[in-house]
Each structure stands twice: as structure tokens, then as C-alpha cells.
Scaffold this motif. Structure first.
Motif, PDB file in Angstrom:
ATOM      1  N   MET A 135       1.150  -1.550  -0.093  1.00 60.53           N
ATOM      2  CA  MET A 135       0.081  -0.175  -0.099  1.00 60.53           C
ATOM      3  C   MET A 135       0.550   0.895  -0.107  1.00 60.53           C
ATOM      4  N   VAL A 136       2.167   1.161   0.981  1.00 52.53           N
ATOM      5  CA  VAL A 136       2.867   2.503   0.729  1.00 52.53           C
ATOM      6  C   VAL A 136       3.970   2.621  -0.323  1.00 52.53           C
ATOM      7  N   GLN A 137       3.664   1.904  -1.396  1.00 54.64           N
ATOM      8  CA  GLN A 137       4.426   1.758  -2.672  1.00 54.64           C
ATOM      9  C   GLN A 137       3.430   2.635  -3.280  1.00 54.64           C
ATOM     10  N   LEU A 138       2.339   2.296  -3.240  1.00 56.21           N
ATOM     11  CA  LEU A 138       1.194   2.502  -4.142  1.00 56.21           C
ATOM     12  C   LEU A 138       0.670   4.179  -3.962  1.00 56.21           C
ATOM     13  N   ALA A 139       0.922   4.111  -2.477  1.00 53.76           N
ATOM     14  CA  ALA A 139       1.132   6.185  -2.407  1.00 53.76           C
ATOM     15  C   ALA A 139       2.185   6.891  -2.640  1.00 53.76           C
ATOM     16  N   ASP A 140       3.621   5.485  -2.600  1.00 58.07           N
ATOM     17  CA  ASP A 140       4.359   6.934  -3.260  1.00 58.07           C
ATOM     18  C   ASP A 140       4.489   6.901  -4.681  1.00 58.07           C
ATOM     19  N   THR A 141       4.112   5.934  -5.632  1.00 57.75           N
ATOM     20  CA  THR A 141       4.208   5.531  -6.814  1.00 57.75           C
ATOM     21  C   THR A 141       3.133   6.996  -7.510  1.00 57.75           C
ATOM     22  N   LEU A 142       1.747   6.840  -6.505  1.00 58.32           N
ATOM     23  CA  LEU A 142       0.808   7.770  -7.155  1.00 58.32           C
ATOM     24  C   LEU A 142       1.002   9.425  -6.473  1.00 58.32           C
ATOM     25  N   LYS A 143       1.966   8.979  -5.969  1.00 55.81           N
ATOM     26  CA  LYS A 143       2.314  11.073  -5.265  1.00 55.81           C
ATOM     27  C   LYS A 143       1.305  11.816  -4.368  1.00 55.81           C
ATOM     28  N   ILE A 144       0.892  10.970  -3.732  1.00 54.60           N
ATOM     29  CA  ILE A 144      -0.557  10.830  -2.330  1.00 54.60           C
ATOM     30  C   ILE A 144       0.215  10.703  -0.614  1.00 54.60           C
ATOM     31  N   VAL A 145      -0.518  10.929  -0.250  1.00 55.19           N
ATOM     32  CA  VAL A 145       0.073  10.536   0.971  1.00 55.19           C
ATOM     33  C   VAL A 145      -0.025   8.989   2.184  1.00 55.19           C
ATOM     34  N   PRO A 146       0.107   8.234   2.292  1.00 53.42           N
ATOM     35  CA  PRO A 146      -0.369   7.083   2.706  1.00 53.42           C
ATOM     36  C   PRO A 146      -1.744   6.881   2.787  1.00 53.42           C
ATOM     37  N   ARG A 147      -2.219   7.622   3.574  1.00 50.74           N
ATOM     38  CA  ARG A 147      -4.017   7.806   4.323  1.00 50.74           C
ATOM     39  C   ARG A 147      -4.946   7.704   2.921  1.00 50.74           C
ATOM     40  N   SER A 148      -4.559   8.681   1.980  1.00 50.06           N
ATOM     41  CA  SER A 148      -5.445   9.074   1.077  1.00 50.06           C
ATOM     42  C   SER A 148      -5.458   7.893   0.004  1.00 50.06           C
ATOM     43  N   VAL A 149      -4.313   6.946  -0.292  1.00 49.32           N
ATOM     44  CA  VAL A 149      -4.425   5.462  -0.610  1.00 49.32           C
ATOM     45  C   VAL A 149      -5.967   4.503   0.211  1.00 49.32           C
ATOM     46  N   THR A 150      -6.294   3.939   1.580  1.00 51.96           N
ATOM     47  CA  THR A 150      -6.681   3.249   1.473  1.00 51.96           C
ATOM     48  C   THR A 150      -8.266   3.416   1.136  1.00 51.96           C
ATOM     49  N   PRO A 151      -9.333   4.772   0.615  1.00 55.08           N
ATOM     50  CA  PRO A 151      -9.635   4.842   0.355  1.00 55.08           C
ATOM     51  C   PRO A 151     -10.409   4.578  -1.079  1.00 55.08           C
ATOM     52  N   VAL A 152      -9.535   4.485  -1.687  1.00 50.72           N
ATOM     53  CA  VAL A 152      -9.740   4.062  -3.302  1.00 50.72           C
ATOM     54  C   VAL A 152      -8.879   2.756  -3.339  1.00 50.72           C
ATOM     55  N   VAL A 153      -8.076   1.946  -2.495  1.00 48.19           N
ATOM     56  CA  VAL A 153      -8.032   0.528  -2.568  1.00 48.19           C
ATOM     57  C   VAL A 153      -9.440   0.021  -1.829  1.00 48.19           C
ATOM     58  N   ASP A 154     -10.391   0.585  -0.605  1.00 50.72           N
ATOM     59  CA  ASP A 154     -11.259  -0.019  -0.588  1.00 50.72           C
ATOM     60  C   ASP A 154     -11.912  -0.085  -1.484  1.00 50.72           C
ATOM     61  N   ALA A 155     -12.793   1.008  -2.628  1.00 55.63           N
ATOM     62  CA  ALA A 155     -13.264   1.694  -3.128  1.00 55.63           C
ATOM     63  C   ALA A 155     -13.500  -0.023  -4.449  1.00 55.63           C
ATOM     64  N   LEU A 156     -11.493   0.045  -4.571  1.00 53.19           N
ATOM     65  CA  LEU A 156     -11.771  -0.758  -5.659  1.00 53.19           C
ATOM     66  C   LEU A 156     -11.649  -2.173  -5.376  1.00 53.19           C
ATOM     67  N   GLU A 157     -11.353  -2.544  -4.015  1.00 51.69           N
ATOM     68  CA  GLU A 157     -11.819  -3.861  -3.213  1.00 51.69           C
ATOM     69  C   GLU A 157     -12.821  -4.058  -3.484  1.00 51.69           C
ATOM     70  N   GLU A 158     -14.018  -3.278  -3.311  1.00 53.83           N
ATOM     71  CA  GLU A 158     -15.524  -3.537  -3.099  1.00 53.83           C
ATOM     72  C   GLU A 158     -16.647  -3.719  -4.674  1.00 53.83           C
ATOM     73  N   MET A 159     -15.477  -3.241  -5.484  1.00 47.72           N
ATOM     74  CA  MET A 159     -15.754  -3.711  -6.997  1.00 47.72           C
ATOM     75  C   MET A 159     -15.305  -4.916  -7.273  1.00 47.72           C
ATOM     76  N   GLY A 160     -14.826  -5.659  -6.619  1.00 53.13           N
ATOM     77  CA  GLY A 160     -13.429  -6.736  -7.066  1.00 53.13           C
ATOM     78  C   GLY A 160     -12.585  -6.860  -7.762  1.00 53.13           C
ATOM     79  N   LEU A 161     -11.932  -5.733  -7.728  1.00 53.72           N
ATOM     80  CA  LEU A 161     -10.524  -5.658  -8.298  1.00 53.72           C
ATOM     81  C   LEU A 161      -9.521  -5.856  -8.300  1.00 53.72           C
ATOM     82  N   VAL A 162      -9.798  -5.786  -6.660  1.00 49.68           N
ATOM     83  CA  VAL A 162      -8.131  -5.860  -5.889  1.00 49.68           C
ATOM     84  C   VAL A 162      -8.462  -6.624  -5.187  1.00 49.68           C
TER      85      VAL A 162
END
Length: 138
Positions: free
Chosen positions: A49-76
Motif C-alpha cells: 500500500m505504501v508503495q502505491l501511495a509513493d507511486t501515485l505521489k499521495i500520502v499513504p492515508r489517502s490511498v486507503t479509500p481508493v483501494v477500499d473502493a477498488l476492493e469493493e468493486m472486486g477489482l483488487v
């Protein structure tokens, strides 16, 4: 001259983003979700997760809702990192791979539409020029 070039490039980028957005909506994805899905799909090995945040150039806590949504859609899918049980790895599900291919096609269509005013030779020349600018250190 440089200012005019920068403004033209900004305008082209804005048009390309609008084209992407128009095509991502029917896929049920926001531009931020598309960026995250793209990074996860292209990563080898799976990202933390922290690598994803780094790559997207966002703070780690901001990546959680994005991943949550992708997981809820069954994509991740989140998986425990066997090398560090406190870390979470992100992998695409089979549906995530399908959606990634749909995103790839949507991006291709948007770019094709935008650059259709150029001949193939002009497109290649533009690619070469932009690659030259992009490769120069900031």
C-alpha cells in the motif's frame, strides 16, 4: 515562445484527461481509481500500500479509500505480505485484469481521437519530441 508551448501542452493534456474521463465513467471508475488500478496492474512484484501511495505521489492515508473502493468493486485484493506480515500487498483479481484491459482500450481510444488530426508521421515526430523533453532531468 516557451510560455506558449507550455500553454498548448497544458490544453492538450486537459483535452486528453476529458477524453479519458468520458470513457472511464461508463467503466464505473474515477480518474484516481484508474491511476491506482493501472499502477497495481503494471507492478511486478505486487505492491505494498505504501508503495502505491509513493507511486501515485499521495500520502499513504489517502490511498486507503481508493483501494477500499477498488476492493469493493472486486477489482483488487489485499493479501498479507509473506515477507512482512505487517504489510499488505495489492493484487488484481481476474475482474480487475478485465477492467484494466478496458481502461487500456479507453485510453487508446481517447488518444486516437485526440491525435487523429495528425498524420502517422506527425504523431511519430511529436512522440519523439515529447520523449526528448520528458527524458531531460528536471
Amino acid at each position: 515562445m516557451e510560455t506558449e508551448l507550455a500553454e498548448l501542452l497544458r490544453g492538450v493534456g486537459r483535452r486528453l484527461r476529458r477524453g479519458y474521463g468520458a470513457r472511464f465513467g461508463p467503466l464505473g471508475l474515477t480518474p484516481g481509481q484508474v491511476r491506482a488500478l493501472w499502477v497495481i496492474a503494471e507492478a511486478e512484484p505486487p505492491l505494498r500500500m505504501v508503495q502505491l501511495a509513493d507511486t501515485l505521489k499521495i500520502v499513504p492515508r489517502s490511498v486507503t479509500p481508493v483501494v477500499d473502493a477498488l476492493e469493493e468493486m472486486g477489482l483488487v485484493r489485499r493479501e498479507v505480505d509473506p515477507a512482512n506480515r505487517r504489510s499488505t500487498l495489492l493484487t488484481l483479481t481476474p475482474e480487475g485484469r478485465v477492467r484494466h484491459e478496458q481502461v487500456r482500450e479507453a485510453r487508446r481510444q481517447a488518444a486516437e481521437e485526440l491525435f487523429s488530426v495528425l498524420t502517422p508521421e506527425q504523431q511519430e515526430q511529436l512522440r519523439e519530441l515529447l520523449s526528448l523533453v520528458e527524458s531531460r532531468p528536471a
